[in-house]
Design a protein around this motif. Structure first.
Motif, PDB file in Angstrom:
ATOM      1  N   VAL A 209       0.818  16.886   6.104  1.00  0.00           N
ATOM      2  CA  VAL A 209       1.626  17.388   4.954  1.00  0.00           C
ATOM      3  C   VAL A 209       2.313  18.791   5.536  1.00  0.00           C
ATOM      4  CG1 VAL A 209       1.503  18.244   2.576  1.00  0.00           C
ATOM      5  CG2 VAL A 209      -0.153  16.429   3.560  1.00  0.00           C
TER       6      VAL A 209
ATOM      7  N   ASN B 215       1.905  16.904  16.887  1.00  0.00           N
ATOM      8  CA  ASN B 215       2.814  15.562  16.938  1.00  0.00           C
ATOM      9  C   ASN B 215       2.763  15.163  15.566  1.00  0.00           C
ATOM     10  OD1 ASN B 215       1.114  12.506  16.704  1.00  0.00           O
ATOM     11  ND2 ASN B 215      -0.289  14.190  17.539  1.00  0.00           N
TER      12      ASN B 215
ATOM     13  N   SER C  77      -7.339  16.333  15.678  1.00  0.00           N
ATOM     14  CA  SER C  77      -7.057  15.005  14.927  1.00  0.00           C
ATOM     15  C   SER C  77      -8.489  14.480  14.443  1.00  0.00           C
ATOM     16  CB  SER C  77      -6.404  14.061  15.747  1.00  0.00           C
ATOM     17  OG  SER C  77      -6.416  12.796  15.156  1.00  0.00           O
TER      18      SER C  77
ATOM     19  N   THR D  51      -3.147  10.632  19.043  1.00  0.00           N
ATOM     20  CA  THR D  51      -2.208  10.813  20.185  1.00  0.00           C
ATOM     21  C   THR D  51      -2.377  12.432  20.474  1.00  0.00           C
ATOM     22  OG1 THR D  51      -0.724   9.368  18.829  1.00  0.00           O
ATOM     23  CG2 THR D  51       0.259  11.302  19.839  1.00  0.00           C
ATOM     24  N   SER D  52      -3.004  13.387  19.477  1.00  0.00           N
ATOM     25  CA  SER D  52      -3.322  14.781  19.988  1.00  0.00           C
ATOM     26  C   SER D  52      -3.905  15.014  21.146  1.00  0.00           C
ATOM     27  CB  SER D  52      -3.917  15.184  18.750  1.00  0.00           C
ATOM     28  OG  SER D  52      -3.476  15.259  17.494  1.00  0.00           O
TER      29      SER D  52
ATOM     30  N   LEU E 148       0.747  16.764  12.610  1.00  0.00           N
ATOM     31  CA  LEU E 148       1.112  17.159  11.527  1.00  0.00           C
ATOM     32  C   LEU E 148       0.643  16.695  10.206  1.00  0.00           C
ATOM     33  CD1 LEU E 148       3.466  19.565  10.722  1.00  0.00           C
ATOM     34  CD2 LEU E 148       4.776  17.679  10.520  1.00  0.00           C
TER      35      LEU E 148
HETATM   36  C1  LIG Z   1      -2.873  13.197   5.685  1.00  0.00           C
HETATM   37  C2  LIG Z   1      -1.573  13.020   6.592  1.00  0.00           C
HETATM   38  C3  LIG Z   1      -0.672  13.639   6.334  1.00  0.00           C
HETATM   39  C4  LIG Z   1       0.656  13.495   7.231  1.00  0.00           C
HETATM   40  N1  LIG Z   1       1.718  14.373   7.024  1.00  0.00           N
HETATM   41  C5  LIG Z   1       2.711  14.247   8.000  1.00  0.00           C
HETATM   42  C6  LIG Z   1       3.651  15.135   7.760  1.00  0.00           C
HETATM   43  O1  LIG Z   1       3.730  15.807   6.838  1.00  0.00           O
HETATM   44  N2  LIG Z   1       4.786  14.755   8.380  1.00  0.00           N
HETATM   45  C7  LIG Z   1       4.994  14.093   9.356  1.00  0.00           C
HETATM   46  O2  LIG Z   1       5.843  13.980  10.269  1.00  0.00           O
HETATM   47  N3  LIG Z   1       3.634  13.262   9.694  1.00  0.00           N
HETATM   48  C8  LIG Z   1       2.613  13.190   8.819  1.00  0.00           C
HETATM   49  N4  LIG Z   1       1.588  12.463   9.187  1.00  0.00           N
HETATM   50  C9  LIG Z   1       1.606  11.422  10.037  1.00  0.00           C
HETATM   51  C10 LIG Z   1       0.764  11.917  11.718  1.00  0.00           C
HETATM   52  O3  LIG Z   1       1.372  13.507  11.712  1.00  0.00           O
HETATM   53  C11 LIG Z   1       0.958  11.066  12.646  1.00  0.00           C
HETATM   54  O4  LIG Z   1       0.746   9.775  12.227  1.00  0.00           O
HETATM   55  C12 LIG Z   1       0.441  11.547  13.847  1.00  0.00           C
HETATM   56  O5  LIG Z   1       0.955  10.998  14.931  1.00  0.00           O
HETATM   57  C13 LIG Z   1      -1.135  11.347  13.874  1.00  0.00           C
HETATM   58  O6  LIG Z   1      -1.374  12.090  15.343  1.00  0.00           O
HETATM   59  P1  LIG Z   1      -2.939  12.022  15.725  1.00  0.00           P
HETATM   60  O7  LIG Z   1      -3.105  10.193  16.237  1.00  0.00           O
HETATM   61  O8  LIG Z   1      -3.123  12.775  16.864  1.00  0.00           O
HETATM   62  O9  LIG Z   1      -4.046  12.033  14.488  1.00  0.00           O
HETATM   63  C14 LIG Z   1       0.574  12.597   8.213  1.00  0.00           C
HETATM   64  C15 LIG Z   1      -0.802  11.912   8.568  1.00  0.00           C
HETATM   65  C16 LIG Z   1      -1.705  12.048   7.604  1.00  0.00           C
HETATM   66  C17 LIG Z   1      -2.963  10.899   7.735  1.00  0.00           C
END
Ligand SMILES: Cc1cc2nc3c(=O)[nH]c(=O)nc-3n(C[C@H](O)[C@H](O)[C@H](O)COP(=O)(O)O)c2cc1C
Lengths: 191, 227
Positions: free
Chosen positions: B75, B110, B13, B20-21, B73
């Motif tokens: 896109v 996640n 991330s 969260t990762s 995740l």
């Molecule tokens: C560029 C981008 C694309 C995303 N695409 C998706 C997606 O396709 N499906 C989904 O469920 N969440 C999507 N999310 C939400 C993230 O997966 C989610 O906020 C996640 O909890 C972030 O985890 P992190 O704190 O480890 O970065 C996306 C977020 C971003 C910034």
């Protein structure tokens, strides 16, 4: 009608560059306007995951580089054609970077659709997605995964039409050209 | 079964330690360390492909007995820099073929949406990476509504995440034995924290509140690239 060709190939002068030229000619011949972006030549940082494109400067990424123009061209287009090597069944990092940086084109708000949560659309336009993957060697399972990914994207971006094809570098060009024609027809481009 | 002596966590991330990762990966790593596995973590950086090759990360990933990738995740798939890093790791396969030995790989995704199954394609991509890079695939875990954890550490007694901790405990125990993550761990991680129908209203209020805090609530639906 307008199409954007987004080329995520990793090297110059390769197979996907030929595919891009072929598609541009076919689209122009069918009366479409096209824009082309070769992503390996773009200046584009990776998404920072800050959601600034939703809650700081809605619709515009907070990083000022070429991804903003790509996002603008996506909105301008009726059809997005993505060209990418198939990497572990998914997209190249360059192509994926452009997609990751484009989420400002949808709204942060959630809706439920066909039993799943997706984001609402920011723009009211109809939008079509065609994914073209390239494999060095034929691998049907990998090709299937690539098509599933394109279908998933189409669902989450709420595309009205979507399709994908996976070409193999060693295939004769005639086979690839026929496949591209089929894909364009599926996208509603009369070729 | 060969037990891993060392484990390396790749946090994919861009939010790094506040992601969260990192929370999920960090908790799993602690549990592995508790079972005698030497554990370390690295963050995936946004580097051009040549720099990714030269960076120490691919070699470190190949040196560990167990590689863990934890990422959001994006896109429907892996964030771009994670793909780049995986390509570099897979490319190293040819260089160290001679050293042999088993290497294991497990993936954790996640996502923002409530349905963990939206990460299914991303996990399939990870599985193909494992095969291409010469790792033994020990399975994938997907968690929906990653934003509810919001980068806070697990193991702090927050009951909403008890099932996530239980799933990761089970996964760590299996991985420490060199076994694949059990089906029950997969199911526990995938259990929705909030029912999807309730989440939609909750999530939408969250974005409105975020915008209101910046005084831009009436600009959330702007169309800067309107045709
Ligand atoms: C560029 C981008 C694309 C995303 N695409 C998706 C997606 O396709 N499906 C989904 O469920 N969440 C999507 N999310 C939400 C993230 O997966 C989610 O906020 C996640 O909890 C972030 O985890 P992190 O704190 O480890 O970065 C996306 C977020 C971003 C910034």
């Amino acid at each position: 009608m307008h199409a954007l060709l987004l080329n995520g190939a990793t090297r110059d002068g390769g197979y996907l560059d030929s595919v891009e030229r072929h598609l541009e000619a076919a689209l122009t011949g069918a009366g479409w306007e096209t824009d082309r972006v070769v992503l390996r030549r773009s200046k584009m940082a990776a998404c920072r995951g800050c959601f600034g494109c939703w809650i700081a400067t809605p619709g515009i990424c907070v990083i000022d580089d070429d991804a903003r123009e790509v996002a603008r061209l996506m909105v301008k287009s009726d059809l997005l054609v993505g060209l990418t090597p198939v990497v572990f069944g998914g997209y190249s990092a360059d192509f994926k970077k452009a997609l990751d940086r484009s989420i400002g084109n949808i709204l942060p708000f959630f809706i439920r659709q066909a039993g799943e949560v997706v984001h609402a659309r920011r723009y009211p336009y109809e939008w079509r997605l065609a994914g073209i993957g390239l494999q060095e060697r034929a691998d049907p399972d990998e090709a299937d995964l690539f098509r599933r990914l394109v279908a998933r994207n189409a669902r989450n971006f709420q595309c009205s039409r979507a399709g994908a094809t996976v070409l193999v570098e060693t295939d004769p060009w005639g086979k690839a050209a026929a496949e591209l024609t089929r894909l364009l027809e599926e996208m509603g481009v009369g070729v | 079964m060969s037990r891993p002596r060392s484990a390396l966590l790749l946090v994919g991330s861009p939010r790094g330690a506040r992601s969260t990762s990192a929370s999920l990966g960090g908790y799993l790593l602690e549990r592995l360390a508790g079972q005698g596995v030497t554990a370390s973590a690295r963050f995936v950086e946004d580097l051009p492909s040549a720099a990714t090759q030269d960076h120490g990360l691919p070699a470190a990933a190949r040196a560990a007995d167990l590689l863990i990738a934890s990422f959001p995740l994006y896109v429907d798939a892996l964030p771009a820099p994670v793909t780049r890093a995986m390509e570099a790791i897979a490319a190293g396969r040819l260089q160290d073929r001679a050293t042999g030995g088993r290497r294991d790989f497990v993936a954790m995704v996640n996502c923002g949406f409530p349905e963990a199954q939206q990460a299914e394609v991303a996990l399939a991509i990870c599985r193909r990476f494992a095969a291409a890079a010469g790792f033994c695939w020990l399975g994938g875990l997907a968690m929906g509504l990653g934003g509810t954890l919001g980068g806070r550490p697990l193991g702090q007694g927050d009951g909403r995440f008890g099932h996530v901790e239980e799933g990761l405990d089970l996964a760590a125990a299996a991985l420490a034995r060199g076994e694949a993550v059990p089906e029950r761990a997969v199911r526990l991680l995938a259990r929705p924290i909030v029912p999807p129908a309730r989440f939609v209203a909750m999530g939408n209020r969250y974005w409105s509140a975020k915008a209101a805090a910046r005084g831009i609530q009436d600009r959330l639906r702007d169309r800067p690239y309107q045709r």
